[in-house]
Design a protein around this motif. Structure first.
Motif, PDB file in Angstrom:
ATOM      1  N   LEU A  97      82.632  -4.205 -32.877  1.00  0.00           N
ATOM      2  CA  LEU A  97      82.872  -4.707 -31.515  1.00  0.00           C
ATOM      3  C   LEU A  97      84.254  -5.341 -31.387  1.00  0.00           C
ATOM      4  CD1 LEU A  97      79.405  -6.192 -30.493  1.00  0.00           C
ATOM      5  CD2 LEU A  97      80.389  -3.958 -29.958  1.00  0.00           C
ATOM      6  N   LEU A  98      84.755  -5.932 -32.466  1.00  0.00           N
ATOM      7  CA  LEU A  98      86.128  -6.457 -32.461  1.00  0.00           C
ATOM      8  C   LEU A  98      87.104  -5.293 -32.232  1.00  0.00           C
ATOM      9  CD1 LEU A  98      87.889  -9.136 -33.498  1.00  0.00           C
ATOM     10  CD2 LEU A  98      88.292  -7.624 -35.438  1.00  0.00           C
ATOM     11  N   ALA A  99      86.896  -4.204 -32.955  1.00  0.00           N
ATOM     12  CA  ALA A  99      87.746  -3.024 -32.763  1.00  0.00           C
ATOM     13  C   ALA A  99      87.654  -2.539 -31.321  1.00  0.00           C
ATOM     14  CB  ALA A  99      87.336  -1.921 -33.737  1.00  0.00           C
ATOM     15  N   GLU A 100      86.436  -2.579 -30.780  1.00  0.00           N
ATOM     16  CA  GLU A 100      86.242  -2.084 -29.414  1.00  0.00           C
ATOM     17  C   GLU A 100      87.036  -2.895 -28.388  1.00  0.00           C
ATOM     18  OE1 GLU A 100      82.416  -0.506 -28.453  1.00  0.00           O
ATOM     19  OE2 GLU A 100      82.436  -1.623 -26.586  1.00  0.00           O
ATOM     20  N   ALA A 101      87.168  -4.194 -28.635  1.00  0.00           N
ATOM     21  CA  ALA A 101      87.953  -5.029 -27.706  1.00  0.00           C
ATOM     22  C   ALA A 101      89.384  -4.519 -27.632  1.00  0.00           C
ATOM     23  CB  ALA A 101      87.912  -6.488 -28.153  1.00  0.00           C
ATOM     24  N   GLY A 102      89.956  -4.170 -28.775  1.00  0.00           N
ATOM     25  CA  GLY A 102      91.325  -3.637 -28.789  1.00  0.00           C
ATOM     26  C   GLY A 102      91.398  -2.247 -28.169  1.00  0.00           C
ATOM     27  N   ILE A 103      90.395  -1.446 -28.451  1.00  0.00           N
ATOM     28  CA  ILE A 103      90.369  -0.076 -27.908  1.00  0.00           C
ATOM     29  C   ILE A 103      90.329  -0.113 -26.378  1.00  0.00           C
ATOM     30  CG2 ILE A 103      88.861   1.953 -27.706  1.00  0.00           C
ATOM     31  CD1 ILE A 103      88.185   1.388 -30.769  1.00  0.00           C
ATOM     32  N   ARG A 104      89.481  -0.972 -25.835  1.00  0.00           N
ATOM     33  CA  ARG A 104      89.388  -1.093 -24.360  1.00  0.00           C
ATOM     34  C   ARG A 104      90.720  -1.537 -23.775  1.00  0.00           C
ATOM     35  NH1 ARG A 104      84.065  -1.864 -22.030  1.00  0.00           N
ATOM     36  NH2 ARG A 104      82.516  -1.748 -23.666  1.00  0.00           N
ATOM     37  N   GLU A 105      91.341  -2.519 -24.417  1.00  0.00           N
ATOM     38  CA  GLU A 105      92.604  -3.063 -23.916  1.00  0.00           C
ATOM     39  C   GLU A 105      93.686  -1.971 -23.875  1.00  0.00           C
ATOM     40  OE1 GLU A 105      93.066  -6.006 -22.763  1.00  0.00           O
ATOM     41  OE2 GLU A 105      95.256  -6.148 -22.679  1.00  0.00           O
ATOM     42  N   LEU A 106      93.817  -1.238 -24.972  1.00  0.00           N
ATOM     43  CA  LEU A 106      94.874  -0.219 -25.028  1.00  0.00           C
ATOM     44  C   LEU A 106      94.560   0.969 -24.130  1.00  0.00           C
ATOM     45  CD1 LEU A 106      96.009  -2.007 -27.211  1.00  0.00           C
ATOM     46  CD2 LEU A 106      96.544   0.034 -28.519  1.00  0.00           C
ATOM     47  N   HIS A 245      85.007 -14.450 -36.575  1.00  0.00           N
ATOM     48  CA  HIS A 245      84.814 -15.746 -37.223  1.00  0.00           C
ATOM     49  C   HIS A 245      83.386 -15.875 -37.740  1.00  0.00           C
ATOM     50  CE1 HIS A 245      82.510 -16.993 -33.725  1.00  0.00           C
ATOM     51  NE2 HIS A 245      83.497 -16.590 -32.943  1.00  0.00           N
ATOM     52  N   ASP A 246      83.177 -16.884 -38.573  1.00  0.00           N
ATOM     53  CA  ASP A 246      81.842 -17.243 -39.057  1.00  0.00           C
ATOM     54  C   ASP A 246      80.966 -17.625 -37.856  1.00  0.00           C
ATOM     55  OD1 ASP A 246      80.320 -18.080 -41.666  1.00  0.00           O
ATOM     56  OD2 ASP A 246      80.019 -19.734 -40.236  1.00  0.00           O
ATOM     57  N   GLU A 247      79.664 -17.341 -37.964  1.00  0.00           N
ATOM     58  CA  GLU A 247      78.821 -17.596 -36.786  1.00  0.00           C
ATOM     59  C   GLU A 247      78.754 -19.082 -36.421  1.00  0.00           C
ATOM     60  OE1 GLU A 247      75.493 -15.785 -39.041  1.00  0.00           O
ATOM     61  OE2 GLU A 247      74.307 -17.330 -38.086  1.00  0.00           O
ATOM     62  N   SER A 248      79.114 -19.961 -37.350  1.00  0.00           N
ATOM     63  CA  SER A 248      79.089 -21.400 -37.054  1.00  0.00           C
ATOM     64  C   SER A 248      80.419 -21.886 -36.446  1.00  0.00           C
ATOM     65  CB  SER A 248      78.802 -22.189 -38.335  1.00  0.00           C
ATOM     66  OG  SER A 248      79.874 -22.023 -39.242  1.00  0.00           O
ATOM     67  N   HIS A 249      81.379 -20.979 -36.234  1.00  0.00           N
ATOM     68  CA  HIS A 249      82.735 -21.397 -35.860  1.00  0.00           C
ATOM     69  C   HIS A 249      83.154 -21.031 -34.444  1.00  0.00           C
ATOM     70  CE1 HIS A 249      84.208 -21.780 -40.275  1.00  0.00           C
ATOM     71  NE2 HIS A 249      83.681 -22.897 -39.816  1.00  0.00           N
ATOM     72  N   GLN A 270      79.451 -12.212 -28.796  1.00  0.00           N
ATOM     73  CA  GLN A 270      78.409 -12.099 -29.822  1.00  0.00           C
ATOM     74  C   GLN A 270      78.471 -10.730 -30.489  1.00  0.00           C
ATOM     75  OE1 GLN A 270      74.859 -12.850 -27.553  1.00  0.00           O
ATOM     76  NE2 GLN A 270      75.110 -15.062 -27.750  1.00  0.00           N
ATOM     77  N   ASP A 271      77.867 -10.645 -31.688  1.00  0.00           N
ATOM     78  CA  ASP A 271      77.746  -9.328 -32.322  1.00  0.00           C
ATOM     79  C   ASP A 271      76.444  -8.659 -31.883  1.00  0.00           C
ATOM     80  OD1 ASP A 271      75.696 -10.396 -33.880  1.00  0.00           O
ATOM     81  OD2 ASP A 271      76.988 -10.767 -35.605  1.00  0.00           O
ATOM     82  N   LEU A 272      76.127  -7.518 -32.487  1.00  0.00           N
ATOM     83  CA  LEU A 272      74.974  -6.747 -32.029  1.00  0.00           C
ATOM     84  C   LEU A 272      73.652  -7.446 -32.326  1.00  0.00           C
ATOM     85  CD1 LEU A 272      76.257  -3.228 -33.122  1.00  0.00           C
ATOM     86  CD2 LEU A 272      76.037  -4.067 -30.772  1.00  0.00           C
ATOM     87  N   THR A 273      73.679  -8.447 -33.215  1.00  0.00           N
ATOM     88  CA  THR A 273      72.454  -9.198 -33.496  1.00  0.00           C
ATOM     89  C   THR A 273      72.394 -10.484 -32.676  1.00  0.00           C
ATOM     90  OG1 THR A 273      73.397 -10.473 -35.326  1.00  0.00           O
ATOM     91  CG2 THR A 273      72.452  -8.335 -35.880  1.00  0.00           C
TER      92      THR A 273
END
Ligand code: SAM
Length: 285
Positions: A97-106, A245-249, A270-273
């Motif tokens: 999903l992090l990769a997807e954020a960049g893909i959408r932007e570009l 980041h870590d889920e606590s951060h 959030q991630d997929l979980t």
């Protein structure tokens, strides 16, 4: 030897060893040994003695908690299969999903320049290059072992027709990193080492993922702080930063980016979980 019998025995052995994905892993290892897709295992004629010996060795190593991806030699990431093995961090599904954020932007811009900091196997950079053919993508990594895997994956994707990713041997704590691109980059993505030192991690991670790919100093933010500085220097006004980041951060990373006025629109994702997993922000100015 019938495949179903072999798989049942391997699943039992892996379950006894505490592997939570025992059946799936047994099937992945069998598919790798037989050279068939996992979904076609049931149609294969079964193991001969040489295959069975190789499979048994894989199952023993998996029972000793070697990552299944190190044994099969590949890890899926979005539409790609990446080569992985000892010395490189195994890409995780949550980073897709992090990769997807960049893909959408570009994609929204019809291309542009993207920098993947802490690139490891190159998963994020190569996924962007594959899905946004018009993008210029740079992948920065410090570890020599990871750089070997990154270069090998980049060569393979370029040979398959993707626009070549530019591999940069560099340290994200270096204030001069990519200084020639200052204020021109459209997106910076980063999955840094972020687990606080001393946090208990699964046996696969403790024994096999490189420690400097996993642990981010005493508070887990030791690499994220310099990444914020590099992103502030590299991004053009309005450019996107996304940091895993870590889920606590979630709050700590959002605060880091919101403080100082260099980033706006700081947003947690959030991630997929459903766990807090990455923060995006836009370069102010
Ligand atoms: C969590 S892994 C992520 C790898 C890849 N981006 C992925 O998502 O699969 C973090 C990576 O950062 C690299 N790394 C750690 N500290 C670094 C630094 N100061 N500069 C550059 N790379 C660094 C590690 O070698 C490792 O490959």
């Amino acid at each position: 030897m019938p495949i179903s019998t072999v798989l049942a025995a391997a699943t039992a052995e892996l379950t006894r060893a505490g592997v939570s994905s025992a059946r799936v892993d047994a099937e992945l290892l069998a598919a790798a040994v037989l050279g068939v897709p996992r979904g076609r295992l049931a149609l294969s004629s079964g193991f001969d003695y040489i295959d069975k010996a190789r499979f048994d060795e894989f199952v023993s190593r998996r029972a000793a908690r070697e990552p299944v991806q190190y044994l099969t030699g590949s890890a899926p990431f979005r539409y790609l299969d990446l080569m992985v093995g000892p010395g490189v961090f195994v890409p995780r599904p949550e980073t897709e999903l992090l990769a997807e954020a960049g893909i959408r932007e570009l994609r929204a811009r019809g291309g542009g320049t993207l920098v993947d900091l802490c690139s490891g196997s190159g998963a994020v950079a190569l996924a962007v290059a594959h899905e946004v053919p018009a993008a210029r993508v740079l992948a920065v990594e410090r570890s020599e072992a990871s750089l070997d895997w990154l270069r090998a994956n980049a060569r393979r994707r370029a040979a398959a027709g993707d626009r070549p990713v530019e591999v940069v041997s560099g340290d994200v704590t270096d204030p001069d990193l990519l200084a020639e691109l200052a204020a021109t980059v459209d997106a910076v993505l980063c999955n840094p080492p972020y687990v606080p030192l001393g946090t208990p991690v699964p046996a696969e991670v403790a024994g096999h993922d490189p420690a400097d790919a996993v642990f981010g100093g005493p508070d887990g933010l030791a690499v994220i702080r310099p990444v914020r500085e590099r992103a502030a220097a590299l991004l053009r006004p309005g450019g996107l930063l996304a940091v895993e980041h870590d889920e606590s951060h979630a709050d700590a990373v959002a605060d880091l980016l919101a403080t100082g006025g260099r980033f706006t629109e700081v947003t947690g994702h959030q991630d997929l979980t459903g766990r807090p997993r990455f923060v995006t922000a836009l370069r102010a100015g």
